[in-house]
Design an enzyme around this catalytic site. Sequence first.
Site, PDB file in Angstrom:
ATOM      1  N   TYR A 104       0.844  -1.195   0.000  1.00 38.29           N
ATOM      2  CA  TYR A 104       0.000   0.000   0.000  1.00 38.29           C
ATOM      3  C   TYR A 104       0.880   1.247   0.000  1.00 38.29           C
ATOM      4  O   TYR A 104       0.579   2.227  -0.676  1.00 38.29           O
ATOM      5  CB  TYR A 104      -0.935   0.007   1.214  1.00 38.29           C
ATOM      6  N   ASN A 127     -12.824  -0.704  -4.650  1.00 39.84           N
ATOM      7  CA  ASN A 127     -12.729  -1.154  -6.036  1.00 39.84           C
ATOM      8  C   ASN A 127     -13.890  -2.093  -6.358  1.00 39.84           C
ATOM      9  O   ASN A 127     -13.998  -3.169  -5.789  1.00 39.84           O
ATOM     10  CB  ASN A 127     -11.384  -1.870  -6.237  1.00 39.84           C
ATOM     11  N   CYS A 135      -6.475  -5.257  -7.472  1.00 37.37           N
ATOM     12  CA  CYS A 135      -6.186  -4.875  -6.096  1.00 37.37           C
ATOM     13  C   CYS A 135      -5.605  -6.048  -5.303  1.00 37.37           C
ATOM     14  O   CYS A 135      -4.974  -5.844  -4.263  1.00 37.37           O
ATOM     15  CB  CYS A 135      -7.423  -4.297  -5.408  1.00 37.37           C
ATOM     16  N   HIS A 136      -5.769  -7.281  -5.807  1.00 34.66           N
ATOM     17  CA  HIS A 136      -5.180  -8.439  -5.122  1.00 34.66           C
ATOM     18  C   HIS A 136      -3.653  -8.385  -5.133  1.00 34.66           C
ATOM     19  O   HIS A 136      -3.018  -9.032  -4.308  1.00 34.66           O
ATOM     20  CB  HIS A 136      -5.674  -9.751  -5.755  1.00 34.66           C
ATOM     21  N   GLU A 161      -0.966 -16.498 -10.257  1.00 30.44           N
ATOM     22  CA  GLU A 161      -0.056 -15.678 -11.054  1.00 30.44           C
ATOM     23  C   GLU A 161       1.389 -16.120 -10.877  1.00 30.44           C
ATOM     24  O   GLU A 161       2.145 -16.156 -11.847  1.00 30.44           O
ATOM     25  CB  GLU A 161      -0.230 -14.201 -10.692  1.00 30.44           C
TER      26      GLU A 161
END
Length: 169
Positions: A104, A127, A135-136, A161
């Site tokens: 953040y 979001n 945002c993950h 990912e």
Amino acid sequence: MPPSYRSSSYEAPFGAIRVLTDPCAGAVVGTVLPHNRPADPEPRSEEISWENDPLHARVHDQLTGYFDGTRHDFDLPLAPQGTAFQRTVWETLRGIPFGETRTYGDVAREVDRPGGARAVGGACGANRIPLLIPCHRVLSAGGLGGWTGDPAVKVSLLEHERSAQRGPR
């Protein structure tokens, strides 16, 4: 009053993703991931079959590519609704590469708001288009960070990912 949005479902490895589009804007306005609380009450929508709508078909195809590891970026029209600061944060999140994360605080510095990590967290929580606006990929300095629902969904996306980047074993 007729519904102003169209919705369809995509079956992800961890459950159904609900996709909301605004046909007038020709854009995605929301995604609701399993076990996640939407930022706002879900707007009225007409449930459609994704095969019968070009934008929903495009979203479906890109989500399929994402989850099979062949697509790392989404190329979809999005219409996020929020403050100027939130939209700036969300645009910054879209620039975080597939498989990478930021804190953040990193995002706060990137949007020229040093010390604004909490405000960035608030923007992430607001979001309405998670996954497409990733945002993950934003973590707290000490770990996973917040999520608007089951943290297992966030962990699943991050693990997906990472494994897609490594490729088949």
